[in-house]
Design a protein around this motif. Structure first.
Motif, PDB file in Angstrom:
ATOM      1  N   GLN A  71       0.827  -1.205   0.000  1.00 20.97           N
ATOM      2  CA  GLN A  71       0.000   0.000   0.000  1.00 20.97           C
ATOM      3  C   GLN A  71       0.861   1.254   0.000  1.00 20.97           C
ATOM      4  O   GLN A  71       0.591   2.221  -0.728  1.00 20.97           O
ATOM      5  N   ALA A  72       1.925   1.252   0.799  1.00 19.67           N
ATOM      6  CA  ALA A  72       2.835   2.396   0.849  1.00 19.67           C
ATOM      7  C   ALA A  72       3.580   2.566  -0.472  1.00 19.67           C
ATOM      8  O   ALA A  72       3.799   3.703  -0.938  1.00 19.67           O
ATOM      9  N   LEU A  73       3.965   1.459  -1.087  1.00 18.13           N
ATOM     10  CA  LEU A  73       4.657   1.497  -2.378  1.00 18.13           C
ATOM     11  C   LEU A  73       3.816   2.193  -3.434  1.00 18.13           C
ATOM     12  O   LEU A  73       4.285   3.098  -4.139  1.00 18.13           O
ATOM     13  N   PHE A  74       2.558   1.799  -3.534  1.00 15.03           N
ATOM     14  CA  PHE A  74       1.715   2.364  -4.586  1.00 15.03           C
ATOM     15  C   PHE A  74       1.298   3.801  -4.264  1.00 15.03           C
ATOM     16  O   PHE A  74       1.114   4.617  -5.182  1.00 15.03           O
ATOM     17  N   ALA A  75       1.180   4.127  -2.995  1.00 16.77           N
ATOM     18  CA  ALA A  75       0.903   5.513  -2.624  1.00 16.77           C
ATOM     19  C   ALA A  75       2.080   6.412  -3.008  1.00 16.77           C
ATOM     20  O   ALA A  75       1.888   7.516  -3.552  1.00 16.77           O
ATOM     21  N   GLN A  76       3.294   5.941  -2.749  1.00 15.49           N
ATOM     22  CA  GLN A  76       4.480   6.714  -3.104  1.00 15.49           C
ATOM     23  C   GLN A  76       4.623   6.828  -4.613  1.00 15.49           C
ATOM     24  O   GLN A  76       4.962   7.899  -5.138  1.00 15.49           O
ATOM     25  N   LEU A  77       4.347   5.745  -5.314  1.00 15.43           N
ATOM     26  CA  LEU A  77       4.424   5.777  -6.779  1.00 15.43           C
ATOM     27  C   LEU A  77       3.433   6.792  -7.344  1.00 15.43           C
ATOM     28  O   LEU A  77       3.768   7.582  -8.233  1.00 15.43           O
ATOM     29  N   ARG A  78       2.216   6.788  -6.812  1.00 18.12           N
ATOM     30  CA  ARG A  78       1.198   7.739  -7.266  1.00 18.12           C
ATOM     31  C   ARG A  78       1.618   9.174  -6.972  1.00 18.12           C
ATOM     32  O   ARG A  78       1.485  10.059  -7.826  1.00 18.12           O
ATOM     33  N   ASP A  79       2.179   9.402  -5.799  1.00 21.08           N
ATOM     34  CA  ASP A  79       2.595  10.754  -5.429  1.00 21.08           C
ATOM     35  C   ASP A  79       3.746  11.250  -6.296  1.00 21.08           C
ATOM     36  O   ASP A  79       3.802  12.431  -6.659  1.00 21.08           O
ATOM     37  N   GLN A  80       4.665  10.355  -6.622  1.00 13.52           N
ATOM     38  CA  GLN A  80       5.859  10.751  -7.370  1.00 13.52           C
ATOM     39  C   GLN A  80       5.622  10.851  -8.873  1.00 13.52           C
ATOM     40  O   GLN A  80       6.221  11.705  -9.542  1.00 13.52           O
ATOM     41  N   HIS A  81       4.763   9.980  -9.409  1.00 14.83           N
ATOM     42  CA  HIS A  81       4.627   9.893 -10.860  1.00 14.83           C
ATOM     43  C   HIS A  81       3.217  10.181 -11.375  1.00 14.83           C
ATOM     44  O   HIS A  81       3.037  10.414 -12.569  1.00 14.83           O
ATOM     45  N   GLY A  82       2.237  10.122 -10.497  1.00 19.12           N
ATOM     46  CA  GLY A  82       0.891  10.495 -10.883  1.00 19.12           C
ATOM     47  C   GLY A  82       0.126   9.481 -11.702  1.00 19.12           C
ATOM     48  O   GLY A  82      -1.068   9.671 -11.983  1.00 19.12           O
ATOM     49  N   ARG A  83       0.783   8.391 -12.069  1.00 20.84           N
ATOM     50  CA  ARG A  83       0.106   7.402 -12.910  1.00 20.84           C
ATOM     51  C   ARG A  83       0.878   6.078 -12.874  1.00 20.84           C
ATOM     52  O   ARG A  83       2.024   6.013 -12.418  1.00 20.84           O
ATOM     53  N   LEU A  84       0.228   5.048 -13.373  1.00 20.57           N
ATOM     54  CA  LEU A  84       0.879   3.755 -13.601  1.00 20.57           C
ATOM     55  C   LEU A  84       0.260   3.151 -14.849  1.00 20.57           C
ATOM     56  O   LEU A  84      -0.964   3.125 -14.998  1.00 20.57           O
ATOM     57  N   ASP A  85       1.122   2.689 -15.753  1.00 24.57           N
ATOM     58  CA  ASP A  85       0.653   2.100 -17.006  1.00 24.57           C
ATOM     59  C   ASP A  85       1.001   0.623 -17.142  1.00 24.57           C
ATOM     60  O   ASP A  85       0.305  -0.116 -17.836  1.00 24.57           O
TER      61      ASP A  85
END
Length: 251
Positions: A71-85
């Motif tokens: 959960q923390a990984l994906f929250a950080q990814l969203r905060d840093q990059h704004g998206r995931l493809d």
């Protein structure tokens, strides 16, 4: 159709072996690759290598068998990059022991690392992929999804589970324009298989005798399939399990 410019890809276990080979391929195709692993030192070395080649890459540490860390990984990814493809579920391990000698703790370790982690990451990735208008999930199975091995019961079970779970999410999320596929690597020369060769007498000789190209695979042999399954080229490919094994499965 293989261009990944502007895409963000997360590769779990992307700091070495097959994961790093796939991460490099995705980055070479234009994606920004986020490498995730438990070993910060190993991840830092992978990051230096990728960035040293002029590739766009970053790192987020996580144990993807732990729900809170995912959960923390994906929250950080969203905060840093704004998206995931693109999500590549590559984190994995094996404990080699005969079935009658395997402990429950060892079974659980392998299943959690190889299979439960993929569930946790796919579940966390879903809202990001949906928000992006669709995306690609690549789950790493094994040719031992097909074959058995007397010393690798939980590994075989977990990788067989990867194939079936991939088919389930491919069906469930097709309406969201999310394609999910499994890759089944054959005998690839990595840290994990170095251990296998040390622990399983005659393995190296049997592999070389059976693989038609008469060599072990290299991590970079997985780069092409990663780019294909992550790109528009595979928009009508979903729920598949594709061996990348030098012909081992047909020999």
């Amino acid at each position: 159709m293989f261009d990944l410019a502007g895409k963000v890809a997360l590769v779990t276990g992307g700091n070495g072996g097959i994961g790093l080979g796939m991460a490099r391929g995705l980055a070479q195709a234009g994606a920004h690759v986020v490498v995730s692993g438990r070993n910060r030192e190993k991840s830092a070395a992978a990051l230096r290598a990728l960035q040293g080649e002029g590739l766009a890459a970053s790192e987020i540490a996580a144990d993807v068998a732990d729900e809170a860390q995912v959960q923390a990984l994906f929250a950080q990814l969203r905060d840093q990059h704004g998206r995931l493809d693109i999500l590549v579920n590559n984190a994995g391990t094996s404990i080699r022991r005969q079935p009658q000698d395997m402990t429950l703790a060892e079974w659980t370790t392998v299943m959690d690392t190889n299979l439960t982690s993929a569930f946790l990451c796919c579940r966390a990735a879903y809202p990001l992929l949906k928000a992006a208008g669709g995306g690609k999930i690549i789950n790493i199975g094994s040719i031992l999804s097909i074959f058995g091995a007397p010393y690798a019961g939980p590994y075989c079970a977990s990788k067989g589970g990867i194939v079936q779970y991939t088919r389930s999410i491919a069906l469930a999320w097709a309406k969201e324009n999310i394609q999910a596929n499994a890759v089944l690597p054959g005998w690839i020369d990595t840290e994990m298989t170095v251990g296998a060769r040390e622990q399983v007498p005659g393995l190296n000789e049997r592999v070389l005798a059976r693989v038609p190209v008469a060599r072990w695979g290299k991590p970079e042999d997985l780069a092409g399939i990663a780019v294909f399954l992550a790109s528009k080229a595979s928009d009508f490919v979903t729920g598949t399990a594709i061996p990348v094994d030098g012909g081992y499965a047909i020999a």
